[in-house]
Design an enzyme around this catalytic site. Structure first.
Site: not given
Ligand code: ADP
Ligand code: MG
Length: 360
Positions: A26, A161, A210, A28, A149, A114-115, A111, A117
C-alpha cells in the site's frame, strides 16, 4: 432499462471487467514499488453499438444517467469523462473510433475503494477492442485506461488498478512491479480467501493526505539520492532522514520487502502476519489510518479463522481487507460486521459479495 430500451436496437458486443482489492503493497505504486492485488467477483459490463447520428451516447444503468457528446466536443464531466477518455486515448494512439452507443451496468460499488473506475475503463476498452478488432493487448488496455483516468477524468492515479482489472482474476493474486510492469500470477495461500469490509467512514481527507504523502516520498527519495524509494532495499538507510521523512520512507521500504517476501511462497499464517505488519506500518509510520479502521482491523485480527487484516486503499477511511480460511468468509464477515457496528460504526460487507457468490 436495457440497452435496447435506451438505444432502440440491440447491442453489437459486450465486455466485462472486475473491481479489485489490494492485499499487500500500500502506497508503494507511486514509489515505483510492488503491489499484490486480486480481482473481486463484482464487475462492470459495457455493451456497445455504432451510433448512427455522429454523436457518442453513454448511459449508466447505475446512475440512470444519459450523456450525449459530439465527437469533437470538449471533455464531459462525471462518469462520461471515463468513457470519453477511453475513446480519446485510442484516437490519439492512431485508431479511428467511430461514434458509439455505450451502455454501462456494474456491481462494483462506486467510490468504495474497489476500483469501479478502472473496471469501467477496462470494460469499455475491451468492448471497443472487440467491436473494432483492435490489435491491443491486456497490458496496453491497462495503460490506455490509466491515461484516460489521468488526462480525462483528472485523477492522478498509478497503474495498479487498471493492471489488476485487466490482468487479475478472483482465484489468484497478481504480483506487479509498478516500475517495470513485470508481473506474476500467484496462488492464494493454501485454503484461504478474502473478506473486505467498508468502514463506513468516507475518505474525505484522502486526496489531500495522499498528495502530501506523495510529496513526502519524493522528498525522501531526493534526500537519499535515488530515483524512487523502491531503489532502497535496506530499511536502515531511512534512519538518516529527518522526521517525518524517515518514517514515511521506512513504511515504503518495509512494505516493498513484505510484498517480495510473498513471492518466496508463504503459509497463510505468514501472509497474515505480513498484512498485520503492513497495517501497523500504515498506522504508525505512514499515519494514514483512523480510529474506525484501527477498530475494524483489531476486530478482524481477533476473530478465529482470520490470518491477518489491514486497511486497504489510500486510508483516512475506506475499507479493510482480511485473509481468512476458505469457506468461513461469510460467517466471519457477518460476525465482524456485527461487532464493529456494536462499537458505534456503520460498516458494510463488500466481499464476499452475497449476490454474486449466491448466483454462482
Ligand atoms: P473507485 O474507483 O474506488 O470506485 P473512483 O472515485 O476512482 O472510486 O471512481 C468512481 C467514479 O467512476 C464514479 O464517480 C463514476 O464517475 C465512475 N463510475 C464507475 N462505475 C460506474 C458506473 N457503473 N456507472 C457510472 N459511472 C461509474
Ligand atoms: Mg478509482
Amino acid at each position: 432499462m436495457s440497452f435496447q430500451q435506451i438505444f432502440g436496437k440491440l447491442s453489437e458486443t459486450q465486455a466485462i471487467a472486475p473491481g479489485r482489492v489490494n492485499l499487500l503493497g500500500e502506497h508503494t505504486d507511486y514509489n515505483d514499488g510492488f503491489v499484490l492485488p486480486t480481482a473481486i467477483p463484482q464487475h462492470t459490463t459495457v455493451q456497445l453499438s455504432f451510433s448512427d447520428d455522429g454523436e457518442h451516447h453513454f448511459y449508466s444503468e447505475n446512475l440512470q444517467e444519459r450523456v450525449s457528446i459530439l465527437e469533437s466536443h470538449h471533455t464531459p464531466s462525471g462518469f462520461a469523462s471515463y468513457i470519453f477518455g477511453c475513446i480519446e486515448v485510442l484516437n490519439k494512439a492512431g485508431y479511428t473510433i467511430p461514434s458509439l452507443n455505450v451502455y454501462v451496468q456494474s456491481s462494483v460499488p462506486m467510490g468504495s475503494g474497489l476500483s469501479s473506475s478502472a473496471a469501467l475503463e477496462v470494460a469499455t476498452l475491451r468492448a471497443i477492442r472487440q467491436l473494432l478488432d483492435l490489435p491491443i493487448d491486456d497490458v496496453e488496455i491497462a495503460q490506455f485506461a490509466q491515461q484516460a483516468e489521468i488526462h480525462y477524468a483528472g485523477v492522478q492515479c498509478g497503474i495498479m488498478d487498471q493492471m489488476a482489472s485487466s490482468l487479475a482474476d478472483t482465484q489468484h493474486i497478481l504480483f506487479l512491479d509498478t516500475r517495470t510492469l513485470e508481473r506474476r500470477v500467484l496462488p492464494f495461500p493454501n485454503k484461504t480467501t478474502i473478506v473486505v469490509i467498508d468502514s463506513g467512514v468516507p475518505h474525505t481527507l484522502a486526496t489531500s493526505g495522499y498528495n502530501q504523502r506523495r510529496a513526502e516520498c519524493e522528498h525522501a527519495a531526493n534526500l537519499l539520492g535515488v530515483k524512487a524509494l523502491r531503489d532502497i532495499i535496506d530499511a536502515k538507510v531511512t534512519e538518516t532522514l529527518p522526521e517525518p521523512f524517515n518514517r514515511r520512507a521506512r513504511h515504503v521500504v518495509t512494505e516493498d520487502n513484505r510484498v517480495l517476501e510473498v513471492l518466496q511462497g508463504v503459509t497463510p499464517e505468514h501472509f497474515g502476519e505480513l498484512m498485520n505488519a503492513s497495517h501497523a506500518s500504515l498506522r504508525d509510520d505512514y499515519e494514514v489510518s483512523v480510529p474506525a479502521l484501527d477498530t475494524l482491523v483489531e476486530i478482524l485480527q481477533k476473530t478465529p479463522g482470520v490470518f491477518g487484516a489491514r486497511l486497504t486503499g489510500a486510508g483516512f477511511g475506506g475499507s479493510c481487507v482480511a485473509l481468512v480460511a476458505l469457506g468461513e468468509e461469510k460467517a466471519i464477515a457477518t460476525q465482524v460486521l456485527q461487532q464493529y457496528n456494536n462499537a458505534g460504526y456503520k460498516g458494510q460487507i463488500l466481499v464476499p459479495d452475497v449476490e454474486v457468490s449466491d448466483a454462482a
